[in-house]
Design a protein around this motif. Structure first.
Motif: not given
Ligand code: AKG
Ligand SMILES: C=C1C[C@]23C[C@H]1CC[C@H]2[C@]1(C)CCC[C@@](C)(C(=O)O)[C@H]1[C@@H]3C(=O)O
Ligand code: FE2
Length: 387
Positions: A231-233, A235-237, A247-252, A259-261, A267-269, A306-310, A320-324
């Motif tokens: 579980l990855r929490c 926080f983007y100031p 906030g988070t660079g382009p990635h897979c 499962i993202l809340y 912010g999510l692209d 492929l996504h990122r967070a601005v 909050m990202a739940f990573f299975l």
């Molecule tokens: O915060 C978001 O909207 C995305 C976060 C994300 O992609 C990640 O933590 O892997």
């Protein structure tokens, strides 16, 4: 980097094992052990290490028209509704590996509680957060902009990550109680319940994914029954110059399924049809994206998203990202059914999640090509793997 940034604290980490060698783009060590939101927001401008390449900063001018999949019929066993949901999921996963779900069965009050507890941790003084500092090579614990790992393209965020697996012991609650003390016992119980709910939803979604792939509907559910997830929490100031940083660079996501809340701050692209498209936050919905490992489990038929967070200059953002993730030693390979149905040849060698995770933590900073780099690394002579 301003010297006041580095709050040097005694590390709770075990001694770092030798790094095998730098096969990818992991820099040797970061710029400072601790940079938190309080430090970032004191800066009159974005520090150099947080400025990202222009190519990563191209703005999103379009809103993603993702499928919003209603899971109610699927949970009730309605055959037609399940078929319709599977069709919608198949189309978007073949294209870009992303959809949102409603009527997912997770208690909305639990999600709200989990969101409320984020600030209880992230607003702590940095010395307190350092007590659960991420150890080198581990994705678990607290990280401030990964400034202990990287020296450039630093993400404008703080993260707190928990290890979760089902079992007799409430591992997340125990972690919070033992590492953060009595004040965080309730927080631990909330995140324990949150992870249990996410784990159950993730298993249901793997069933729907199997149906969409026309393979045995229990195939992936059984593979992930004993998952060891994260579980990855996040926080983007707020950011003084949001067009310069991310906030988070382009990635897979290297993991299997996310499962993202996300809260109600955009912010999510997602990168679809060769452009960045913004994901509208939908109250009560949850974002689902396919990760590298699940893509490999479909032999690349479903795309890793492929996504990122601005970030922005007006509002803090929380997610909050739940990573299975499969249990460490499980062999990641596509089901024979799928290869037969689709007449496919193998795209990736067999691998285990523990090897892939280690690769992301020691050898290669995850980006949009992590799975291919990992696959090439496995197939290279010194790893003696074959397709
Ligand atoms: O915060 C978001 O909207 C995305 C976060 C994300 O992609 C990640 O933590 O892997
Ligand atoms: C296995 C993982 C590595 C990361 C956390 C999980 C799944 C997503 C990965 C990550 C978020 C992808 C972008 C880069 C990263 C370094 C980050 O910004 O946090 C990645 C995570 C990590 O390596 O800690
Ligand atoms: Fe991600």
């Amino acid at each position: 980097m301003d010297s006041s940034a580095s709050v040097v604290l005694s590390s709770p980490c075990a001694k770092l094992p030798n790094l095998e060698g730098n096969h990818g783009n992991i820099e040797k060590g970061g710029v400072a052990p601790f940079i938190d939101s309080a430090f970032l927001q004191k800066q009159s401008q974005v520090p150099t290490g947080f400025v990202w390449p222009e190519a990563d900063l191209v703005s999103a001018h379009q809103e993603l028209n993702e499928p919003l999949v209603d899971l109610e019929g699927f949970f009730k066993g309605d055959v037609v509704a399940t078929e319709n949901a599977a069709k919608a999921i198949r189309s978007s996963c073949v294209s870009h590996g992303f959809f949102q779900v409603t009527n997912h069965g997770v208690d909305l009050n639990l999600i709200k509680l989990a969101d409320d507890h984020l600030d209880k941790f992230f607003k702590l003084p940095v010395e307190e957060k350092a007590k659960v500092k991420r150890c080198p090579g581990s994705p678990y614990g607290y990280s401030g902009s990964h400034a202990d790992r990287f020296s450039a393209k630093l993400p404008w965020k703080e993260t707190l990550s928990f290890a979760f697996h089902q079992g007799p012991n409430p591992v997340v609650a125990d972690f919070c109680k033992s590492k953060l003390g009595k004040d965080f016992e309730e927080t631990g119980r909330v995140y324990q319940k949150y992870c249990e709910a996410m784990h159950n939803l993730a298993l249901s979604i793997t069933e729907l994914l199997a149906i969409s792939l026309k393979v045995d509907r229990m195939h992936y559910r059984e593979f992930f029954e004993d998952a060891h997830s994260i579980l990855r929490c996040n926080f983007y100031p707020t950011c003084q110059e949001p067009s310069l940083s991310l906030g988070t660079g382009p990635h897979c996501d290297p993991i299997s399924l996310t499962i993202l809340y996300q809260d109600q701050v955009r912010g999510l692209d997602v990168f679809v049809n060769n452009i960045w498209q913004t994901v509208r936050p939908i109250q009560g919905a949850l974002v689902i994206n396919i990760g590298d490992t699940f893509s490999a489990l479909t032999n690349g038929m479903y795309k890793s998203c492929l996504h990122r967070a601005v970030v922005n200059s007006q509002k803090e953002r929380r997610s909050m990202a739940f990573f299975l993730c499969p249990k460490d030693d499980k062999v990641v390979k596509p089901p024979e059914d799928l290869l037969r149905i689709e007449g496919m040849t193998r795209k990736f060698p067999d691998f285990t999640w523990s090897d892939f995770l280690r690769f992301t933590q020691y050898n290669y900073r995850p980006d949009e090509t992590t799975l291919q780099k990992f696959s090439n690394w496995l197939l290279s002579a010194d790893n003696n793997k074959r397709l």
